[in-house]
Write an enzyme that holds these catalytic residues in place. Structure first.
Site, PDB file in Angstrom:
ATOM      1  N   LYS A 259      -2.821  -3.403  -0.469  1.00 15.08           N
ATOM      2  CA  LYS A 259      -3.387  -4.180  -1.596  1.00 15.08           C
ATOM      3  C   LYS A 259      -3.057  -5.683  -1.558  1.00 15.08           C
ATOM      4  O   LYS A 259      -3.965  -6.505  -1.719  1.00 15.08           O
ATOM      5  CB  LYS A 259      -2.953  -3.561  -2.923  1.00 15.08           C
ATOM      6  CG  LYS A 259      -3.541  -2.161  -3.164  1.00 15.08           C
ATOM      7  CD  LYS A 259      -2.889  -1.516  -4.377  1.00 15.08           C
ATOM      8  CE  LYS A 259      -3.466  -0.126  -4.648  1.00 15.08           C
ATOM      9  NZ  LYS A 259      -2.742   0.544  -5.742  1.00 15.08           N
TER      10      LYS A 259
ATOM     11  N   TYR B 244       4.688  -1.475  -9.717  1.00 16.15           N
ATOM     12  CA  TYR B 244       4.081  -0.831 -10.909  1.00 16.15           C
ATOM     13  C   TYR B 244       5.060  -0.785 -12.087  1.00 16.15           C
ATOM     14  O   TYR B 244       5.660  -1.806 -12.414  1.00 16.15           O
ATOM     15  CB  TYR B 244       3.582   0.583 -10.560  1.00 16.15           C
ATOM     16  CG  TYR B 244       2.737   0.592  -9.321  1.00 16.15           C
ATOM     17  CD1 TYR B 244       1.487  -0.041  -9.321  1.00 16.15           C
ATOM     18  CD2 TYR B 244       3.185   1.180  -8.155  1.00 16.15           C
ATOM     19  CE1 TYR B 244       0.709  -0.046  -8.176  1.00 16.15           C
ATOM     20  CE2 TYR B 244       2.411   1.176  -7.015  1.00 16.15           C
ATOM     21  CZ  TYR B 244       1.178   0.551  -7.030  1.00 16.15           C
ATOM     22  OH  TYR B 244       0.416   0.537  -5.911  1.00 16.15           O
TER      23      TYR B 244
ATOM     24  N   VAL C 269       2.075   5.268  -1.378  1.00 18.50           N
ATOM     25  CA  VAL C 269       2.420   6.692  -1.499  1.00 18.50           C
ATOM     26  C   VAL C 269       2.603   7.371  -0.139  1.00 18.50           C
ATOM     27  O   VAL C 269       3.036   8.516  -0.077  1.00 18.50           O
ATOM     28  CB  VAL C 269       1.380   7.481  -2.351  1.00 18.50           C
ATOM     29  CG1 VAL C 269       1.454   7.093  -3.813  1.00 18.50           C
ATOM     30  CG2 VAL C 269      -0.027   7.302  -1.804  1.00 18.50           C
TER      31      VAL C 269
ATOM     32  N   TYR D 280     -11.929   0.679   0.124  1.00 20.71           N
ATOM     33  CA  TYR D 280     -10.571   0.786  -0.435  1.00 20.71           C
ATOM     34  C   TYR D 280      -9.860   2.006   0.148  1.00 20.71           C
ATOM     35  O   TYR D 280      -8.705   1.926   0.586  1.00 20.71           O
ATOM     36  CB  TYR D 280     -10.654   0.844  -1.964  1.00 20.71           C
ATOM     37  CG  TYR D 280      -9.352   1.251  -2.612  1.00 20.71           C
ATOM     38  CD1 TYR D 280      -8.279   0.377  -2.704  1.00 20.71           C
ATOM     39  CD2 TYR D 280      -9.181   2.556  -3.124  1.00 20.71           C
ATOM     40  CE1 TYR D 280      -7.070   0.768  -3.274  1.00 20.71           C
ATOM     41  CE2 TYR D 280      -7.986   2.951  -3.697  1.00 20.71           C
ATOM     42  CZ  TYR D 280      -6.930   2.064  -3.770  1.00 20.71           C
ATOM     43  OH  TYR D 280      -5.730   2.447  -4.326  1.00 20.71           O
TER      44      TYR D 280
ATOM     45  N   SER E  50      -1.034   1.877  -0.687  1.00 16.97           N
ATOM     46  CA  SER E  50      -1.116   0.694  -1.558  1.00 16.97           C
ATOM     47  C   SER E  50      -0.530  -0.575  -0.947  1.00 16.97           C
ATOM     48  O   SER E  50      -0.702  -1.666  -1.492  1.00 16.97           O
ATOM     49  CB  SER E  50      -0.398   0.971  -2.876  1.00 16.97           C
ATOM     50  OG  SER E  50      -1.177   1.837  -3.640  1.00 16.97           O
TER      51      SER E  50
END
Ligand code: DON
Length: 608
Positions: free
Chosen positions: A67, A241, A259, A189, A64
């Site tokens: 992103k 998050y 992760v 992605y 992530s």
């Protein structure tokens, strides 16, 4: 010398090596192969110094952490408005894989959750998924500073098991958020998540964000400046998050986790941090990563909301041209005029980041000093950054002071984009711009000329040798006898009159009309202009003390006419009239003493 920061990070690394909380991610089978004990910390400063400890070069997948960077590419390619129409910027407070879409529009709440990230991946420029992938690849390579590689095993593993992400991608298609084939965007992605990085790479990427989008080592722009602020904003509010609130509260830096076990944190204008440890907590963030960042922030006071530096620090020193006059040698009259008025030329030597608060303080200092000012010289040499609001405030002060008859000029701005660009942007249409000088000397000379224009006109021409300071108090008949020995010489514009290092032939020059520049050689066969002289001033007078090599070069600025007197002729005349030479030598000694005092005053100012 062992650097204290290196020692500190090593200590931090050994302290948190004993933290074994959390589990390596296993929902993507390939990720479960990571060694749970891998642990690296890296901090990269905005000038590109990399501190690393532990497994800083061990490679792992970005996940992530990709992103925010793909979001930056989408912003750069489509513009903020277009991207905002598809993806919001509200924290969801949910896990990374939640299906947090706006209940009416179907727009993902932010670009950090999977839904928002898949949408932004579909937004980067490119005709078709392959071209879009090349764009992502190119962005990442610029950010990391070298070519990228995808971990094909992780990519396949993720693509084969990413059913939830598939569902999210089809939802986005259903709401018209993804316009093309949602499955190709999803594959991009998955691929971006599988890009291999080390924690040193991560710190460099974070440092690029800290450095307004310019990679601190390659010096190349990786992201447009205007994308950095929105990216850091969503990282601050959504990057962690459902832990984002606590993170901002405790650590206080825009951040992003993955992760794979990586975390990046950005301290704008200062440094980028990368931590890698694959054991994750229940929210999917690296346990050691969070512990290290929390400790770093606490120990080094890195929270972005920590008390900012007081604005007064931007003013390094305030002094006047009485202490630091230009290096031109004024005529006696002008020197007298300057002695009375030079304090009205104020220098403000500025430093550090000039944002709204600093600029506001500078402007208030100018207002306070303006009762006794004719001009202000803002020395920008030590200014490390200038915000647009700061530049607008300085510009407005310049306009307001101008209407009160006070000039504001800048020194040492040229070629320093981080200062020059905001100043240019601050100029309204039709404004002819600000006066900027190469150095303080030229700025001071311009301000002195301004004083002279107001108070005393420059003599255009001198008609008698008796008007030169060197002949002060010399009986008129002796000056006349000396004048008979002098010859008139004309020099064309830019003509070299004297060359530095050349053996002196004994000629002494008295400027009748025009101006000359005096230059000394500096490194790389360049020259530094040290002074300019006009009618009524003399040069080469050291020849009176005996033959010596010329210490400087002298060039005619325009048409110049000089009386030239040979020292040998003068000496011969003086043999019959010793008073002539004694008085001239006294005058010379007096002028040299004054110049020495002037230089001492300048040294005092510079040293303070
Ligand atoms: O979408 C996924 O499942 C991953 N490839 C990325 C997830 C991730 O890193 C979440 N962040 N902590």
């Amino acid at each position: 010398m062992q650097l204290p920061m290196q020692d500190y990070l090593a200590e931090l690394h050994s302290r948190f090596s004993s933290l074994h909380e959390g589990e390596v991610a296993s929902y993507i089978p390939e990720l479960a192969k990571a060694n749970p004990d891998w642990f690296g910390i890296s901090v990269v400063t905005v000038d590109g110094y990399a501190y690393t400890v532990g497994d800083s070069d061990q490679r792992f997948t970005m996940q992530s952490i990709s992103k925010p960077f793909v979001y930056a590419a989408a912003l750069a390619d489509r513009g903020k408005e277009a991207v905002l129409r598809k993806v919001g910027v509200e924290p969801s407070g949910d896990a990374f894989n939640s299906i947090s879409l706006h209940h009416q529009t179907g727009a993902p709440l932010n670009p950090m959750i999977n839904a928002g990230a898949i949408a932004t991946t579909s937004l980067v420029a490119g005709d078709g998924a392959e071209a879009q992938w090349r764009r992502i690849e190119e962005t990442m390579a610029a950010l990391i500073g070298h070519g990228i590689e995808v971990d094909e095993a992780v990519y396949r593993s993720e693509s084969e098991t990413g059913f939830r992400n598939r569902a999210i991608a089809w939802m986005l298609k259903n709401f018209g958020i993804v316009e093309g084939d949602p499955m190709s965007s999803l594959e991009n992605y998955f691929r971006q998540c599988s890009i291999l990085v080390s924690c040193r790479d991560l710190a460099l990427m974070a440092a690029t964000l800290a450095n307004c989008g310019v990679h601190p080592v390659t010096g190349k722009r990786a992201l447009p400046d205007e994308c950095v602020e929105p990216v850091l904003s969503v990282m601050a509010t959504c990057g962690m998050y459902d832990y984002a609130g606590s993170w901002l509260y405790e650590v206080g830096m825009p951040a992003k986790s993955g992760v794979g076990g990586g975390i990046i944190a950005v301290l704008p204008g200062q440094c980028g941090i990368g931590v890698f440890s694959p054991r994750l907590d229940a929210k999917g963030n690296s346990s050691r990563g969070i512990a290290v960042c929390r400790q770093l922030s606490q120990d080094l006071g890195l929270h972005v909301f920590a008390r900012a530096a007081p604005p007064q620090l931007v003013v390094r020193s305030v002094y006047t041209a009485a202490e630091s006059p230009s290096r031109r040698l004024p005529s006696r009259e002008k020197a007298g005029y300057l002695a009375e008025n030079a304090h009205r030329i104020k220098f403000l030597s500025l430093q550090g980041m000039l944002a709204m608060d600093g600029a506001e303080y500078v402007v208030r200092q100018m207002q306070r000093l303006s009762v006794e000012a004719d001009s202000f010289i803002l020395d920008m040499h030590q200014v490390t950054g200038l915000s647009d609001s700061g530049a607008r405030m300085l510009h407005q002060a310049r306009v307001n002071l101008h209407s009160d008859g006070i000039a504001v000029v800048l020194s040492r701005v040229r070629g320093r984009g981080h200062v020059e660009d905001p100043l240019r942007r601050a100029l309204p249409r039709g404004d002819r711009g600000f006066l900027n000088f190469e150095d303080n000397d030229v700025a001071a000379e311009w301000c002195e000329n301004r004083l002279f224009e107001e108070g005393m006109a420059d003599p255009r021409e001198v008609s008698l040798l008796a008007d030169f300071p060197l002949f002060r108090r010399v009986p008129a008949e002796l000056v006349e006898a000396t004048a008979k020995l002098a010859t008139l010489q004309r020099f064309a514009p830019n003509q070299a009159i004297l060359a530095s290092g050349q053996a002196g032939d004994g000629s002494i020059y008295f400027i009748k009309s025009g101006t000359v520049s005096v230059l000394v050689p500096v490194q790389d066969s360049a020259h530094q202009r040290i002074t300019s002289m006009g009618a009524g001033m003399s040069f080469g007078e050291m020849m009176i003390l005996g033959p010596a090599a010329r210490s400087a070069s002298v060039y005619a600025d325009g048409e110049v006419v000089c009386w030239v007197l040979m020292a040998q002729d003068f000496d011969r005349l003086s043999e019959g009239f010793p008073l002539l030479k004694i008085t001239v030598l006294e005058n010379l000694a007096h002028d040299l003493a004054e110049r020495l005092q002037q230089n001492n005053r300048l040294i005092t100012v510079l040293a303070s």
